[in-house]
Design a protein around this motif. Sequence first.
Motif, short mmCIF file in Angstrom:
data_model
loop_
_atom_site.label_atom_id
_atom_site.label_comp_id
_atom_site.label_asym_id
_atom_site.label_seq_id
_atom_site.Cartn_x
_atom_site.Cartn_y
_atom_site.Cartn_z
N GLU A 90 0.83 -1.21 0.00
CA GLU A 90 0.00 0.00 0.00
C GLU A 90 0.86 1.26 0.00
OE1 GLU A 90 -2.88 -0.03 3.10
OE2 GLU A 90 -3.94 -1.80 2.33
N ALA A 91 1.97 1.22 0.73
CA ALA A 91 2.86 2.38 0.76
C ALA A 91 3.47 2.62 -0.61
CB ALA A 91 3.97 2.16 1.80
N HIS A 92 3.90 1.53 -1.27
CA HIS A 92 4.47 1.67 -2.61
C HIS A 92 3.43 2.23 -3.57
CE1 HIS A 92 7.36 -0.29 -5.76
NE2 HIS A 92 7.13 0.99 -6.00
N ALA A 93 2.20 1.75 -3.47
CA ALA A 93 1.13 2.24 -4.33
C ALA A 93 0.88 3.72 -4.08
CB ALA A 93 -0.15 1.44 -4.09
N ALA A 94 1.01 4.15 -2.83
CA ALA A 94 0.80 5.57 -2.51
C ALA A 94 1.89 6.43 -3.14
CB ALA A 94 0.78 5.76 -0.99
N VAL A 95 3.13 5.94 -3.12
CA VAL A 95 4.23 6.68 -3.76
C VAL A 95 3.96 6.82 -5.25
CG1 VAL A 95 6.68 6.61 -4.36
CG2 VAL A 95 5.94 6.03 -2.03
N GLU A 96 3.57 5.72 -5.89
CA GLU A 96 3.29 5.76 -7.33
C GLU A 96 2.11 6.68 -7.64
OE1 GLU A 96 2.74 1.66 -8.40
OE2 GLU A 96 4.85 1.46 -8.96
N LEU A 97 1.12 6.68 -6.77
CA LEU A 97 -0.06 7.54 -6.98
C LEU A 97 0.35 9.01 -7.00
CD1 LEU A 97 -3.18 7.79 -7.14
CD2 LEU A 97 -3.18 7.93 -4.64
N ASN A 115 19.23 9.20 -2.92
CA ASN A 115 19.30 8.24 -4.00
C ASN A 115 17.91 8.05 -4.60
OD1 ASN A 115 22.10 7.64 -3.76
ND2 ASN A 115 21.64 6.34 -1.99
N LEU A 116 17.85 7.99 -5.92
CA LEU A 116 16.57 7.89 -6.61
C LEU A 116 15.91 6.54 -6.35
CD1 LEU A 116 14.64 9.26 -8.67
CD2 LEU A 116 15.93 8.08 -10.46
N ILE A 117 14.66 6.58 -5.92
CA ILE A 117 13.87 5.37 -5.73
C ILE A 117 12.98 5.12 -6.94
CG2 ILE A 117 12.07 4.28 -4.33
CD1 ILE A 117 13.09 5.88 -1.94
N GLU A 118 12.29 6.17 -7.36
CA GLU A 118 11.34 6.04 -8.46
C GLU A 118 11.03 7.44 -8.99
OE1 GLU A 118 7.22 3.47 -9.22
OE2 GLU A 118 8.35 3.32 -7.35
N HIS A 119 10.60 7.51 -10.25
CA HIS A 119 10.23 8.80 -10.81
C HIS A 119 9.10 8.61 -11.81
CE1 HIS A 119 12.15 8.05 -14.74
NE2 HIS A 119 13.10 7.44 -14.05
N ASN A 120 8.42 9.70 -12.14
CA ASN A 120 7.38 9.60 -13.16
C ASN A 120 7.99 9.82 -14.55
OD1 ASN A 120 7.64 12.38 -13.48
ND2 ASN A 120 5.68 12.85 -12.50
N SER A 269 -0.62 0.72 -14.74
CA SER A 269 -1.44 0.40 -13.58
C SER A 269 -0.54 -0.21 -12.53
CB SER A 269 -2.54 -0.59 -13.95
OG SER A 269 -1.98 -1.76 -14.49
N SER A 270 -0.78 0.15 -11.26
CA SER A 270 0.08 -0.32 -10.17
C SER A 270 -0.18 -1.79 -9.90
CB SER A 270 -0.19 0.50 -8.90
OG SER A 270 0.53 -0.03 -7.81
#
Length: 272
Positions: A90-97, A115-120, A269-270
Amino acid sequence: MNDQRPVGELLRDWRQRRRLTQLDLADMAQISTRHVSFIETGRSLPSRAMLLRLVDRLDVPLRERNQLMTAAGLAPMYAERSLDDPAMREAHAAVELVLYGHEPHPALAVDRHWNLIEHNRALAPLLAGVPEFLLARPSNVLRVGLHPEGLAPRIINLGEWRAHLLHRLRHQIAATGDAVLASLYEELAAYPAPDDYDDYDVPASGLVVVPFRLRSELGDLSFISTTTVFGTPMDVTLSEIAIESFFPADAATTQAMRVLSASLEPAPSSSH
């Protein structure tokens, strides 16, 4: 910090980092100065409840709270799990959202060391031309931004932006005492800088925020940025994630982001 040191020494370090006297901390925790002194010198070992009260008043980060617990002979209180852990779905999904919901404007998530975790997907066009050795994971976004082979040659207000980032990093080091961040600061401060700008220069009078101005294939862009953190995390990893979101600061950048939006594929989609 070294978690093999006595808990009293570690607490004293945090108190001094917060520029508090023993009397200040005692008043904040509603205990006697004598009690604070006894804990710091090792004459008294704090209970779990007392230690939680002190680290709360000292605003100690969750990772270091666990270290203090261990130093006091207590079990760590906070879990530390990867974003890929099923328990963090759920936390990962919130970051992606947050990241994908910010498109067509750039946004990225970083860990405690930047350090980069994720980006759009809106970030990639801004990184065109940055060499692979800077982008290879773990990619440090401050290094990418200020390295002479990174974005630095294309940052229009490099001196101003550099001073802003180094100021943030100094503040973070003062708040955490993190040796990795201190080493990163020394590296970044050694990079070539504009001759007419000092790393300790403050923004011009009347400037509300420091813009990020970049030459790109989309034209000259200007952004303001905001930082988002999770409000009440109970996991070390989650507590250390920051999401940097960039917003257009002028009409030209707004238009360029509209053009970029038309070229983006639908957001994935997540699966988390």
